[in-house]
Design a protein around this motif. Structure first.
Motif, mmCIF file in Angstrom:
data_model
loop_
_atom_site.group_PDB
_atom_site.id
_atom_site.type_symbol
_atom_site.label_atom_id
_atom_site.label_comp_id
_atom_site.label_asym_id
_atom_site.label_seq_id
_atom_site.Cartn_x
_atom_site.Cartn_y
_atom_site.Cartn_z
ATOM 1 N N ILE A 284 -38.450 -0.839 -15.402
ATOM 2 C CA ILE A 284 -38.162 0.639 -16.084
ATOM 3 C C ILE A 284 -39.354 1.182 -16.498
ATOM 4 N N LYS A 285 -39.650 2.370 -16.321
ATOM 5 C CA LYS A 285 -40.822 3.082 -17.016
ATOM 6 C C LYS A 285 -40.324 4.308 -17.886
ATOM 7 N N PRO A 286 -40.132 3.897 -19.005
ATOM 8 C CA PRO A 286 -39.540 4.898 -19.997
ATOM 9 C C PRO A 286 -40.296 6.108 -20.541
ATOM 10 N N ASN A 287 -39.691 7.196 -20.643
ATOM 11 C CA ASN A 287 -40.434 8.278 -21.086
ATOM 12 C C ASN A 287 -40.518 8.527 -22.477
ATOM 13 N N LYS A 288 -41.437 9.476 -23.102
ATOM 14 C CA LYS A 288 -41.315 9.562 -24.314
ATOM 15 C C LYS A 288 -39.832 9.693 -24.913
ATOM 16 N N GLY A 289 -39.669 9.339 -26.085
ATOM 17 C CA GLY A 289 -38.216 9.489 -26.720
ATOM 18 C C GLY A 289 -37.361 8.455 -26.464
ATOM 19 N N GLU A 290 -37.648 7.672 -25.403
ATOM 20 C CA GLU A 290 -36.831 6.636 -24.814
ATOM 21 C C GLU A 290 -36.963 5.137 -25.350
ATOM 22 N N ASP A 291 -36.104 4.398 -25.430
ATOM 23 C CA ASP A 291 -36.368 3.112 -25.914
ATOM 24 C C ASP A 291 -35.974 1.948 -24.924
ATOM 25 N N VAL A 292 -36.895 1.036 -25.180
ATOM 26 C CA VAL A 292 -36.737 -0.148 -24.144
ATOM 27 C C VAL A 292 -36.923 -1.214 -25.018
ATOM 28 N N TYR A 293 -35.943 -2.313 -24.871
ATOM 29 C CA TYR A 293 -36.068 -3.467 -25.783
ATOM 30 C C TYR A 293 -36.148 -4.877 -24.727
ATOM 31 N N ALA A 294 -37.491 -5.338 -24.624
ATOM 32 C CA ALA A 294 -37.400 -6.483 -23.818
ATOM 33 C C ALA A 294 -36.577 -7.823 -24.183
ATOM 34 N N ILE A 295 -36.142 -8.459 -23.368
ATOM 35 C CA ILE A 295 -35.528 -9.871 -23.656
ATOM 36 C C ILE A 295 -36.471 -11.058 -23.391
ATOM 37 N N THR A 296 -36.992 -11.420 -24.361
ATOM 38 C CA THR A 296 -37.793 -12.578 -24.311
ATOM 39 C C THR A 296 -37.203 -14.087 -24.224
ATOM 40 N N PRO A 297 -37.890 -15.271 -24.041
ATOM 41 C CA PRO A 297 -37.250 -16.236 -23.930
ATOM 42 C C PRO A 297 -36.602 -16.751 -25.634
ATOM 43 N N THR A 298 -37.333 -15.993 -26.483
ATOM 44 C CA THR A 298 -36.977 -16.399 -28.047
ATOM 45 C C THR A 298 -36.288 -15.093 -28.705
ATOM 46 N N LYS A 299 -36.429 -13.840 -28.487
ATOM 47 C CA LYS A 299 -36.000 -12.822 -29.034
ATOM 48 C C LYS A 299 -35.909 -11.577 -28.232
#
Length: 212
Positions: free
Chosen positions: A193-208
């Motif tokens: 995913i390559k978000p544009n301005k004003g869009e939110d991305v939340y990465a899912i790492t192994p811990t959080k």
């Protein structure tokens, strides 16, 4: 991590799930039960424990949040009946008080009777609340007043570390017009995913879960 979308509280769970506490609704997408068995049938050496591992992870989430309803937002089953579906049937017997809802995805091709026998309420093409439209592919949503939440593409995001290493993680995407949930199954690829301005991305790492 807790965020607010459409004036509703969303809990983003690092095990690749979404919980709406006000509605006691747990949402996952792209469970793909039967995919590993499907590949084994084709002669590929895929471990038989993939589905069991995903279901064990789902059990932990259910025990932690105690939802009233589990919504699978498409691609619950991967094509036809196989041993993974039998495993699911046995697993589901432990959750007799939990309502199971499936929004059909492109891989959900079982006969209606099979879903009925498994005790799954099927919606096609979407399951809607007062503000949200859960649909497997956001482009198919016809409810213009609702915010679509989809799956389908198995979203991922690349993070560049301090040593300039590139790390890819599954992610939640929340754009202005729709959201995309991560694939729940560990046996899936990632679409960057390559978000544009004003869009939110939340990465899912192994811990959080973290905002990027």
């Amino acid at each position: 991590m807790t965020i607010t979308v459409c004036d509703e509280e969303f809990i983003l769970i690092k095990e690749r799930a979404l919980f709406l506490p006000e509605k006691q609704l747990l949402v996952i997408s792209d469970l793909h039960l039967g995919k590993s068995a499907h590949f084994r049938r084709a002669g590929l050496q895929v471990p038989s424990t993939v589905a069991q591992s995903d279901l064990q992870r789902l059990s932990l989430i259910i025990e932690r949040y105690a939802p009233q309803t589990l919504l699978i937002n498409g691609d619950m089953f991967h094509h036809q009946l196989n041993s993974d579906v039998d495993d699911f049937s046995r697993w589901k017997s432990y959750y007799r008080n939990l309502e199971f809802i499936l929004v059909k995805g492109n891989h959900d091709r079982l006969a209606d009777k099979h879903y009925q026998d498994l005790g799954i309420h099927v919606y096609e093409p979407s399951y809607c609340t007062d503000k949200l439209c859960f649909i497997h592919d956001s482009t198919a949503c016809k409810e213009e007043t609702l915010y679509p939440i989809s799956g389908h593409i198995h979203p991922g995001v690349t993070i560049i570390g301090k040593a300039k290493q590139r790390l890819r993680f599954p992610c939640f995407y929340f754009g202005k017009e729709y959201a995309i949930l991560p694939a729940f199954s560990a046996f899936t690829g990632l679409f960057n995913i390559k978000p544009n301005k004003g869009e939110d991305v939340y990465a899912i790492t192994p811990t959080k879960v973290l905002k990027v």
